[in-house]
Design a protein around this motif. Structure first.
Motif, PDB file in Angstrom:
ATOM      1  N   TYR A   4       0.840  -1.192   0.000  1.00  0.00           N
ATOM      2  CA  TYR A   4       0.000   0.000   0.000  1.00  0.00           C
ATOM      3  C   TYR A   4       0.874   1.240   0.000  1.00  0.00           C
ATOM      4  CZ  TYR A   4      -3.994  -2.951   0.874  1.00  0.00           C
ATOM      5  OH  TYR A   4      -4.970  -3.895   0.756  1.00  0.00           O
ATOM      6  N   MET A   5       0.463   2.204  -0.798  1.00  0.00           N
ATOM      7  CA  MET A   5       1.179   3.470  -0.925  1.00  0.00           C
ATOM      8  C   MET A   5       0.252   4.582  -0.443  1.00  0.00           C
ATOM      9  SD  MET A   5       4.069   2.531  -2.407  1.00  0.00           S
ATOM     10  CE  MET A   5       4.758   4.078  -2.942  1.00  0.00           C
ATOM     11  N   ARG A   6       0.828   5.723  -0.214  1.00  0.00           N
ATOM     12  CA  ARG A   6       0.066   6.882   0.222  1.00  0.00           C
ATOM     13  C   ARG A   6       0.527   8.067  -0.615  1.00  0.00           C
ATOM     14  NH1 ARG A   6      -3.939   8.121   4.314  1.00  0.00           N
ATOM     15  NH2 ARG A   6      -3.286   6.166   5.234  1.00  0.00           N
ATOM     16  N   ILE A   7      -0.407   8.824  -1.143  1.00  0.00           N
ATOM     17  CA  ILE A   7      -0.090  10.072  -1.835  1.00  0.00           C
ATOM     18  C   ILE A   7      -0.521  11.199  -0.921  1.00  0.00           C
ATOM     19  CG2 ILE A   7      -0.567  11.563  -3.812  1.00  0.00           C
ATOM     20  CD1 ILE A   7      -1.131   9.059  -5.441  1.00  0.00           C
ATOM     21  N   ILE A   8       0.375  12.149  -0.728  1.00  0.00           N
ATOM     22  CA  ILE A   8       0.062  13.346   0.049  1.00  0.00           C
ATOM     23  C   ILE A   8       0.164  14.529  -0.904  1.00  0.00           C
ATOM     24  CG2 ILE A   8       0.631  14.755   2.056  1.00  0.00           C
ATOM     25  CD1 ILE A   8       2.077  12.265   3.201  1.00  0.00           C
ATOM     26  N   VAL A   9      -0.903  15.296  -1.026  1.00  0.00           N
ATOM     27  CA  VAL A   9      -0.937  16.468  -1.902  1.00  0.00           C
ATOM     28  C   VAL A   9      -0.962  17.713  -1.017  1.00  0.00           C
ATOM     29  CG1 VAL A   9      -2.237  17.712  -3.672  1.00  0.00           C
ATOM     30  CG2 VAL A   9      -2.146  15.206  -3.715  1.00  0.00           C
ATOM     31  N   ARG A  73       2.205  20.387  -4.664  1.00  0.00           N
ATOM     32  CA  ARG A  73       3.231  19.350  -4.598  1.00  0.00           C
ATOM     33  C   ARG A  73       2.568  18.040  -4.211  1.00  0.00           C
ATOM     34  NH1 ARG A  73       5.575  23.985  -3.912  1.00  0.00           N
ATOM     35  NH2 ARG A  73       7.777  24.351  -4.255  1.00  0.00           N
ATOM     36  N   ALA A  74       3.158  16.945  -4.641  1.00  0.00           N
ATOM     37  CA  ALA A  74       2.637  15.624  -4.271  1.00  0.00           C
ATOM     38  C   ALA A  74       3.820  14.758  -3.845  1.00  0.00           C
ATOM     39  CB  ALA A  74       1.899  14.980  -5.433  1.00  0.00           C
ATOM     40  N   LEU A  75       3.594  13.994  -2.805  1.00  0.00           N
ATOM     41  CA  LEU A  75       4.612  13.109  -2.268  1.00  0.00           C
ATOM     42  C   LEU A  75       4.032  11.711  -2.200  1.00  0.00           C
ATOM     43  CD1 LEU A  75       7.394  12.775  -0.810  1.00  0.00           C
ATOM     44  CD2 LEU A  75       6.174  13.296   1.316  1.00  0.00           C
ATOM     45  N   LYS A  76       4.776  10.749  -2.714  1.00  0.00           N
ATOM     46  CA  LYS A  76       4.345   9.349  -2.701  1.00  0.00           C
ATOM     47  C   LYS A  76       5.212   8.617  -1.680  1.00  0.00           C
ATOM     48  CE  LYS A  76       5.355   7.261  -6.396  1.00  0.00           C
ATOM     49  NZ  LYS A  76       5.525   6.710  -7.725  1.00  0.00           N
ATOM     50  N   ILE A  77       4.576   7.991  -0.682  1.00  0.00           N
ATOM     51  CA  ILE A  77       5.309   7.260   0.346  1.00  0.00           C
ATOM     52  C   ILE A  77       4.601   5.934   0.609  1.00  0.00           C
ATOM     53  CG2 ILE A  77       6.235   9.334   1.443  1.00  0.00           C
ATOM     54  CD1 ILE A  77       4.069   9.059   3.599  1.00  0.00           C
ATOM     55  N   THR A  78       5.297   5.041   1.307  1.00  0.00           N
ATOM     56  CA  THR A  78       4.647   3.787   1.676  1.00  0.00           C
ATOM     57  C   THR A  78       3.716   4.027   2.860  1.00  0.00           C
ATOM     58  OG1 THR A  78       6.341   3.138   3.275  1.00  0.00           O
ATOM     59  CG2 THR A  78       6.687   2.455   0.969  1.00  0.00           C
ATOM     60  N   GLU A  79       2.774   3.142   3.037  1.00  0.00           N
ATOM     61  CA  GLU A  79       1.837   3.249   4.163  1.00  0.00           C
ATOM     62  C   GLU A  79       2.594   3.152   5.485  1.00  0.00           C
ATOM     63  OE1 GLU A  79      -1.814   3.940   5.954  1.00  0.00           O
ATOM     64  OE2 GLU A  79      -1.004   4.341   3.982  1.00  0.00           O
ATOM     65  N   LYS A  80       3.637   2.343   5.524  1.00  0.00           N
ATOM     66  CA  LYS A  80       4.452   2.207   6.736  1.00  0.00           C
ATOM     67  C   LYS A  80       5.117   3.539   7.087  1.00  0.00           C
ATOM     68  CE  LYS A  80       6.359  -0.210  10.010  1.00  0.00           C
ATOM     69  NZ  LYS A  80       5.568  -0.562  11.172  1.00  0.00           N
ATOM     70  N   GLN A  81       5.637   4.243   6.086  1.00  0.00           N
ATOM     71  CA  GLN A  81       6.240   5.547   6.334  1.00  0.00           C
ATOM     72  C   GLN A  81       5.200   6.523   6.875  1.00  0.00           C
ATOM     73  OE1 GLN A  81       7.783   5.923   2.337  1.00  0.00           O
ATOM     74  NE2 GLN A  81       9.897   5.796   3.078  1.00  0.00           N
ATOM     75  N   PHE A  82       4.002   6.490   6.313  1.00  0.00           N
ATOM     76  CA  PHE A  82       2.933   7.378   6.776  1.00  0.00           C
ATOM     77  C   PHE A  82       2.592   7.083   8.240  1.00  0.00           C
ATOM     78  CE2 PHE A  82      -1.548   8.537   7.346  1.00  0.00           C
ATOM     79  CZ  PHE A  82      -1.515   9.863   6.953  1.00  0.00           C
ATOM     80  N   GLU A  83       2.536   5.808   8.595  1.00  0.00           N
ATOM     81  CA  GLU A  83       2.202   5.437   9.965  1.00  0.00           C
ATOM     82  C   GLU A  83       3.275   5.879  10.956  1.00  0.00           C
ATOM     83  OE1 GLU A  83       1.524   1.223   9.846  1.00  0.00           O
ATOM     84  OE2 GLU A  83      -0.396   1.453   8.802  1.00  0.00           O
ATOM     85  N   ASN A  84       4.501   6.074  10.488  1.00  0.00           N
ATOM     86  CA  ASN A  84       5.587   6.513  11.367  1.00  0.00           C
ATOM     87  C   ASN A  84       5.634   8.027  11.551  1.00  0.00           C
ATOM     88  OD1 ASN A  84       6.584   3.954  11.975  1.00  0.00           O
ATOM     89  ND2 ASN A  84       7.829   3.893  10.125  1.00  0.00           N
ATOM     90  N   MET A  85       4.711   8.755  10.945  1.00  0.00           N
ATOM     91  CA  MET A  85       4.676  10.207  11.089  1.00  0.00           C
ATOM     92  C   MET A  85       4.420  10.562  12.558  1.00  0.00           C
ATOM     93  SD  MET A  85       2.241  12.999   9.153  1.00  0.00           S
ATOM     94  CE  MET A  85       0.899  11.837   9.149  1.00  0.00           C
TER      95      MET A  85
END
Length: 106
Positions: A4-9, A73-85
């Motif tokens: 799973y990936m996450r896009i942050i805009v 801007r848009a940033l693509k990260i893994t779901e694991k990276q997002f959970e570590n925020m």
């Protein structure tokens, strides 16, 4: 199993003139209709099923960029990276409170 990936805009769009306000509202509505949720003001996030899904939604964001001045801007990260925020100030959003279980709703 796909990752799973996450896009942050992130975006700053002018809202002084009526044309600018309309472009801002149209872009924000596109994000919401495309499955993004507001993380903070002018920061929206979306879960994607793997790299192909993330690529598809990044393309859709690019196709819906408003024709006004501003910054997106848009940033693509893994779901694991997002959970570590880390939240340094403020409270968690309902989506963040779901934690790893949010994938069940995807």
């Amino acid at each position: 199993m796909s990752k799973y990936m996450r896009i942050i805009v992130f975006f700053d769009l002018p809202v002084i003139k009526p044309k600018e306000r309309k472009a801002y509202a149209r872009f924000r509505k596109f994000l919401l209709n495309d499955g993004y949720t507001m993380l903070q003001y002018s920061i929206y996030t979306r879960i994607c099923n793997g790299e192909d899904g993330a690529r598809k939604h990044m393309r859709r964001v690019k196709e819906n960029i408003p024709s006004v001045n501003g910054a997106i801007r848009a940033l693509k990260i893994t779901e694991k990276q997002f959970e570590n925020m880390e939240i340094l100030l403020g409270t968690t959003t309902p989506e963040e409170e779901l934690g790893a279980n949010k994938i069940d709703f995807f």
